[in-house]
Design a protein around this motif. Sequence first.
Motif, PDB file in Angstrom:
ATOM      1  N   GLY A   9       0.819  -1.204   0.000  1.00  0.00           N
ATOM      2  CA  GLY A   9       0.000   0.000   0.000  1.00  0.00           C
ATOM      3  C   GLY A   9       0.849   1.248   0.000  1.00  0.00           C
ATOM      4  N   ARG A  38     -12.219  -3.745   0.590  1.00  0.00           N
ATOM      5  CA  ARG A  38     -11.723  -2.429   0.983  1.00  0.00           C
ATOM      6  C   ARG A  38     -12.780  -1.692   1.797  1.00  0.00           C
ATOM      7  NH1 ARG A  38     -11.581   0.724  -4.920  1.00  0.00           N
ATOM      8  NH2 ARG A  38     -13.853   0.960  -5.174  1.00  0.00           N
ATOM      9  N   VAL A  92      -8.736   1.466   3.077  1.00  0.00           N
ATOM     10  CA  VAL A  92      -7.900   0.408   3.636  1.00  0.00           C
ATOM     11  C   VAL A  92      -8.279  -0.881   2.910  1.00  0.00           C
ATOM     12  CG1 VAL A  92      -7.265  -0.908   5.680  1.00  0.00           C
ATOM     13  CG2 VAL A  92      -7.744   1.545   5.876  1.00  0.00           C
ATOM     14  N   TYR A  93      -7.297  -1.547   2.370  1.00  0.00           N
ATOM     15  CA  TYR A  93      -7.520  -2.775   1.607  1.00  0.00           C
ATOM     16  C   TYR A  93      -7.166  -3.977   2.488  1.00  0.00           C
ATOM     17  CZ  TYR A  93      -8.391  -0.233  -2.664  1.00  0.00           C
ATOM     18  OH  TYR A  93      -8.955   0.593  -3.619  1.00  0.00           O
ATOM     19  N   TYR A  94      -8.107  -4.924   2.563  1.00  0.00           N
ATOM     20  CA  TYR A  94      -7.954  -6.106   3.413  1.00  0.00           C
ATOM     21  C   TYR A  94      -7.884  -7.359   2.549  1.00  0.00           C
ATOM     22  CZ  TYR A  94      -9.464  -3.092   7.250  1.00  0.00           C
ATOM     23  OH  TYR A  94      -9.565  -2.087   8.179  1.00  0.00           O
ATOM     24  N   GLY A 114      -4.857  -5.201   7.043  1.00  0.00           N
ATOM     25  CA  GLY A 114      -5.232  -4.047   6.233  1.00  0.00           C
ATOM     26  C   GLY A 114      -4.029  -3.211   5.837  1.00  0.00           C
ATOM     27  N   THR A 115      -4.088  -2.670   4.635  1.00  0.00           N
ATOM     28  CA  THR A 115      -3.035  -1.777   4.172  1.00  0.00           C
ATOM     29  C   THR A 115      -3.696  -0.552   3.531  1.00  0.00           C
ATOM     30  OG1 THR A 115      -1.004  -1.631   2.844  1.00  0.00           O
ATOM     31  CG2 THR A 115      -2.800  -2.936   1.910  1.00  0.00           C
ATOM     32  N   GLN A 116      -3.181   0.616   3.855  1.00  0.00           N
ATOM     33  CA  GLN A 116      -3.782   1.870   3.393  1.00  0.00           C
ATOM     34  C   GLN A 116      -3.357   2.183   1.964  1.00  0.00           C
ATOM     35  OE1 GLN A 116      -5.966   4.143   5.088  1.00  0.00           O
ATOM     36  NE2 GLN A 116      -6.106   5.035   3.031  1.00  0.00           N
ATOM     37  N   THR A 118      -3.898   5.347  -0.644  1.00  0.00           N
ATOM     38  CA  THR A 118      -4.376   6.715  -0.767  1.00  0.00           C
ATOM     39  C   THR A 118      -4.052   7.229  -2.163  1.00  0.00           C
ATOM     40  OG1 THR A 118      -4.021   7.120   1.591  1.00  0.00           O
ATOM     41  CG2 THR A 118      -4.294   9.043   0.165  1.00  0.00           C
TER      42      THR A 118
END
Length: 121
Positions: A9, A38, A92-94, A114-116, A118
């Motif tokens: 991310g 997400r 946030v992608y899970y 989770g990873t952000q 943007t």
Amino acid sequence: QVQLVESGGGLVQAGGSLRLSCAASGNIFSIDAMGWYRQAPGKRRELVTTITTGGSTNIAGPVKGRFTISRDNAKNTVYLQMNSLKPEDTAVYYCYADITTIVPQLPGDYWGQGTQVTVSS
């Protein structure tokens, strides 16, 4: 114990690309479906895309044609290639996986931390 560890991310400008990875490890007997969800601020978690062991995919309309899911079964890893990113992709992608553990031999749903992602305009 099963762990899903995500990476990849970050911050990117609109029109740019990112690639997310998610590796599953631990008490794993088998993995069925894997995928990505997400959650944007103030919104519900939503499906992005999933992939079966055999490679069949399901992808949400808003990202169709821009995002591609793939997996490496030997590495218990799923990837999400995101191209032509838009500000509305910010979330946030899970990572998700349907995993049957070795002991006890039971199926279950597992999630990454989770990873952000943007996307700036």
